[in-house]
Design a protein around this motif. Structure first.
Motif, PDB file in Angstrom:
ATOM      1  N   SER A 193       9.151 -10.314   9.400  1.00  0.00           N
ATOM      2  CA  SER A 193       9.205 -11.648  10.305  1.00  0.00           C
ATOM      3  C   SER A 193      10.460 -12.678   9.892  1.00  0.00           C
ATOM      4  N   ALA A 194      11.014 -12.604   8.743  1.00  0.00           N
ATOM      5  CA  ALA A 194      12.274 -13.427   8.438  1.00  0.00           C
ATOM      6  C   ALA A 194      13.250 -12.838   9.120  1.00  0.00           C
ATOM      7  N   PHE A 195      13.365 -11.470   9.624  1.00  0.00           N
ATOM      8  CA  PHE A 195      14.414 -10.984  10.390  1.00  0.00           C
ATOM      9  C   PHE A 195      14.073 -10.919  11.840  1.00  0.00           C
ATOM     10  N   TYR A 196      13.048 -11.910  12.473  1.00  0.00           N
ATOM     11  CA  TYR A 196      12.810 -11.860  13.814  1.00  0.00           C
ATOM     12  C   TYR A 196      13.900 -11.877  14.721  1.00  0.00           C
ATOM     13  N   ALA A 197      15.039 -12.609  14.613  1.00  0.00           N
ATOM     14  CA  ALA A 197      16.313 -12.817  15.299  1.00  0.00           C
ATOM     15  C   ALA A 197      17.196 -11.530  15.226  1.00  0.00           C
ATOM     16  N   GLU A 198      17.070 -10.902  14.352  1.00  0.00           N
ATOM     17  CA  GLU A 198      17.744  -9.333  14.036  1.00  0.00           C
ATOM     18  C   GLU A 198      17.274  -8.527  14.864  1.00  0.00           C
ATOM     19  N   LEU A 199      15.788  -8.379  14.597  1.00  0.00           N
ATOM     20  CA  LEU A 199      15.045  -7.549  15.435  1.00  0.00           C
ATOM     21  C   LEU A 199      14.756  -7.812  17.035  1.00  0.00           C
ATOM     22  N   ALA A 200      14.697  -9.017  17.309  1.00  0.00           N
ATOM     23  CA  ALA A 200      14.817  -9.258  18.724  1.00  0.00           C
ATOM     24  C   ALA A 200      15.967  -8.829  19.307  1.00  0.00           C
ATOM     25  N   ALA A 201      17.148  -8.805  18.672  1.00  0.00           N
ATOM     26  CA  ALA A 201      18.493  -8.331  19.270  1.00  0.00           C
ATOM     27  C   ALA A 201      18.419  -7.020  19.277  1.00  0.00           C
ATOM     28  N   HIS A 202      17.721  -6.354  18.269  1.00  0.00           N
ATOM     29  CA  HIS A 202      17.820  -4.891  18.418  1.00  0.00           C
ATOM     30  C   HIS A 202      16.932  -4.209  19.395  1.00  0.00           C
ATOM     31  N   TYR A 203      15.761  -4.862  19.372  1.00  0.00           N
ATOM     32  CA  TYR A 203      14.816  -4.450  20.408  1.00  0.00           C
ATOM     33  C   TYR A 203      14.459  -5.490  21.615  1.00  0.00           C
TER      34      TYR A 203
ATOM     35  N   TYR B  96      22.259  -4.753   6.528  1.00  0.00           N
ATOM     36  CA  TYR B  96      21.062  -4.477   7.241  1.00  0.00           C
ATOM     37  C   TYR B  96      20.658  -2.960   7.333  1.00  0.00           C
ATOM     38  N   PRO B  97      19.518  -2.608   7.406  1.00  0.00           N
ATOM     39  CA  PRO B  97      19.035  -1.031   7.357  1.00  0.00           C
ATOM     40  C   PRO B  97      19.354  -0.623   8.757  1.00  0.00           C
ATOM     41  N   ASP B  98      19.016   0.554   9.021  1.00  0.00           N
ATOM     42  CA  ASP B  98      18.908   1.330  10.179  1.00  0.00           C
ATOM     43  C   ASP B  98      17.395   0.833  10.711  1.00  0.00           C
ATOM     44  N   TRP B  99      17.023  -0.058  11.635  1.00  0.00           N
ATOM     45  CA  TRP B  99      16.079  -0.753  12.068  1.00  0.00           C
ATOM     46  C   TRP B  99      15.005   0.264  12.316  1.00  0.00           C
ATOM     47  N   ASP B 100      15.472   1.380  13.258  1.00  0.00           N
ATOM     48  CA  ASP B 100      14.672   2.240  13.826  1.00  0.00           C
ATOM     49  C   ASP B 100      14.242   3.426  12.786  1.00  0.00           C
ATOM     50  N   GLU B 101      14.990   3.425  11.736  1.00  0.00           N
ATOM     51  CA  GLU B 101      14.612   4.185  10.744  1.00  0.00           C
ATOM     52  C   GLU B 101      13.528   3.561   9.558  1.00  0.00           C
TER      53      GLU B 101
ATOM     54  N   ARG C 137       0.828  -1.229  -0.031  1.00  0.00           N
ATOM     55  CA  ARG C 137      -0.238  -0.029   0.012  1.00  0.00           C
ATOM     56  C   ARG C 137       0.755   1.368   0.033  1.00  0.00           C
ATOM     57  N   ASN C 138       2.056   1.271   0.903  1.00  0.00           N
ATOM     58  CA  ASN C 138       2.497   2.635   1.182  1.00  0.00           C
ATOM     59  C   ASN C 138       4.110   2.609   0.801  1.00  0.00           C
ATOM     60  N   ARG C 139       4.726   1.499   0.685  1.00  0.00           N
ATOM     61  CA  ARG C 139       6.284   1.263   0.797  1.00  0.00           C
ATOM     62  C   ARG C 139       6.632   0.638  -0.444  1.00  0.00           C
ATOM     63  N   ALA C 140       5.904   0.441  -1.590  1.00  0.00           N
ATOM     64  CA  ALA C 140       6.369  -0.342  -2.471  1.00  0.00           C
ATOM     65  C   ALA C 140       7.948   0.182  -2.985  1.00  0.00           C
ATOM     66  N   GLU C 141       8.211   1.241  -2.929  1.00  0.00           N
ATOM     67  CA  GLU C 141       9.397   1.653  -3.845  1.00  0.00           C
ATOM     68  C   GLU C 141      10.783   1.688  -2.887  1.00  0.00           C
ATOM     69  N   THR C 142      10.386   1.570  -1.488  1.00  0.00           N
ATOM     70  CA  THR C 142      11.378   1.633  -0.641  1.00  0.00           C
ATOM     71  C   THR C 142      11.519   0.349   0.190  1.00  0.00           C
ATOM     72  N   ASP C 143      10.783  -0.419   0.571  1.00  0.00           N
ATOM     73  CA  ASP C 143      10.901  -1.589   1.389  1.00  0.00           C
ATOM     74  C   ASP C 143      11.489  -2.895   0.560  1.00  0.00           C
ATOM     75  N   PRO C 144      11.042  -3.202  -0.644  1.00  0.00           N
ATOM     76  CA  PRO C 144      11.544  -4.169  -1.310  1.00  0.00           C
ATOM     77  C   PRO C 144      13.320  -4.368  -1.343  1.00  0.00           C
ATOM     78  N   PRO C 145      13.918  -3.208  -1.823  1.00  0.00           N
ATOM     79  CA  PRO C 145      15.177  -3.186  -2.050  1.00  0.00           C
ATOM     80  C   PRO C 145      15.962  -3.131  -0.582  1.00  0.00           C
ATOM     81  N   THR C 146      15.397  -2.654   0.441  1.00  0.00           N
ATOM     82  CA  THR C 146      15.858  -2.483   1.555  1.00  0.00           C
ATOM     83  C   THR C 146      15.946  -3.958   2.134  1.00  0.00           C
ATOM     84  N   PHE C 147      14.742  -4.731   2.061  1.00  0.00           N
ATOM     85  CA  PHE C 147      14.614  -6.026   2.596  1.00  0.00           C
ATOM     86  C   PHE C 147      15.409  -7.074   1.780  1.00  0.00           C
ATOM     87  N   LEU C 148      15.596  -6.602   0.709  1.00  0.00           N
ATOM     88  CA  LEU C 148      16.450  -7.612  -0.375  1.00  0.00           C
ATOM     89  C   LEU C 148      17.846  -7.596   0.110  1.00  0.00           C
TER      90      LEU C 148
END
Length: 219
Positions: free
Chosen positions: A74-84, A55-60, A37-48
């Motif tokens: 959710s594929a990055f649950y481990a990285e996100l769990a460590a960051h948060y 890894y991106p700046d998760w907070d940003e 809906r809202n992030r079709a231009e930014t999120d796919p290259p970032t998550f790829l």
């Protein structure tokens, strides 16, 4: 800052979970629907890039979101769990592989390659990379290989996230497990039930030529 991190696979009630968490937390929840809906231009290259180890700046990336469920996050649950470190991790799941496999095959798996020309190479590369990260490269049409990887994935989540921080949330569990983990009152409203296989296919069949569904193609 994320308060809830989803570790569950697509087709484990993630759109329902998104809706429920937004009700509980009063803030948006990231989900593949948000990407479309809202992030079709930014999120796919970032998550790829993230799937490739950049890894991106998760907070940003998650600014303005209180939770993130479903692929790609959710594929990055481990990285996100460590960051948060204070966030709760929710492993949404079906009652077994057979139930999940049937739902996935009737929705996301049958549509993945059909959508390639519509969503473009960056989107497909992101999806392929996230699939490989989650299912260890198992061919999508090899049921036995996918099942083995499916079980290993759930085992990894349980090994990675301490039991006191992990909610195993089977579809149909309702408000209570989430409210107890977040120390929030149970809403005076029915628990949502969204994005059934029929809902998915009704949307897919309504897509105009050359178009892409506007909402949750990966929930």
């Amino acid at each position: 800052m994320l308060r809830v991190i989803g570790a569950g696979l697509p087709r484990t009630g993630t759109m329902t979970l998104k809706n429920a968490l937004e009700t509980l937390l009063g803030a948006p929840c990231h989900h593949m629907a948000e990407v479309f809906r809202n992030r079709a231009e930014t999120d796919p290259p970032t998550f790829l890039a993230a799937a490739q180890g950049d890894y991106p700046d998760w907070d940003e990336l998650f600014a303005g979101y209180a939770a993130a469920v479903d692929w790609p996050s959710s594929a990055f649950y481990a990285e996100l769990a460590a960051h948060y470190p204070d966030a709760v991790v929710v492993l949404s799941r079906r009652d077994g592989f057979d139930t999940w496999w049937k739902s996935a095959n009737n929705t996301i798996l049958k549509d993945m390659h059909a959508a390639a020309d519509l969503i473009g190479p960056v989107w497909m590369s992101m999806i392929d990379a996230i699939w490989d990260k989650t299912f260890e490269g198992a061919p999508r049409d090899d049921r036995d290989a996918v099942e083995a990887a499916y079980h290993r994935y759930h085992d990894r989540v349980r090994e990675t996230v301490p039991a006191g921080r992990l909610i195993e949330f089977e579809t149909g569990a309702g408000w209570l497990p989430l409210c107890e983990a977040l120390d929030l009152p149970v809403p005076d409203a029915p628990f949502p039930y969204l994005n059934t296989t029929k809902d998915w296919n009704d949307r897919a069949n309504a897509v105009p030529p050359g178009g892409v569904p506007a909402d949750d193609r990966q929930s």
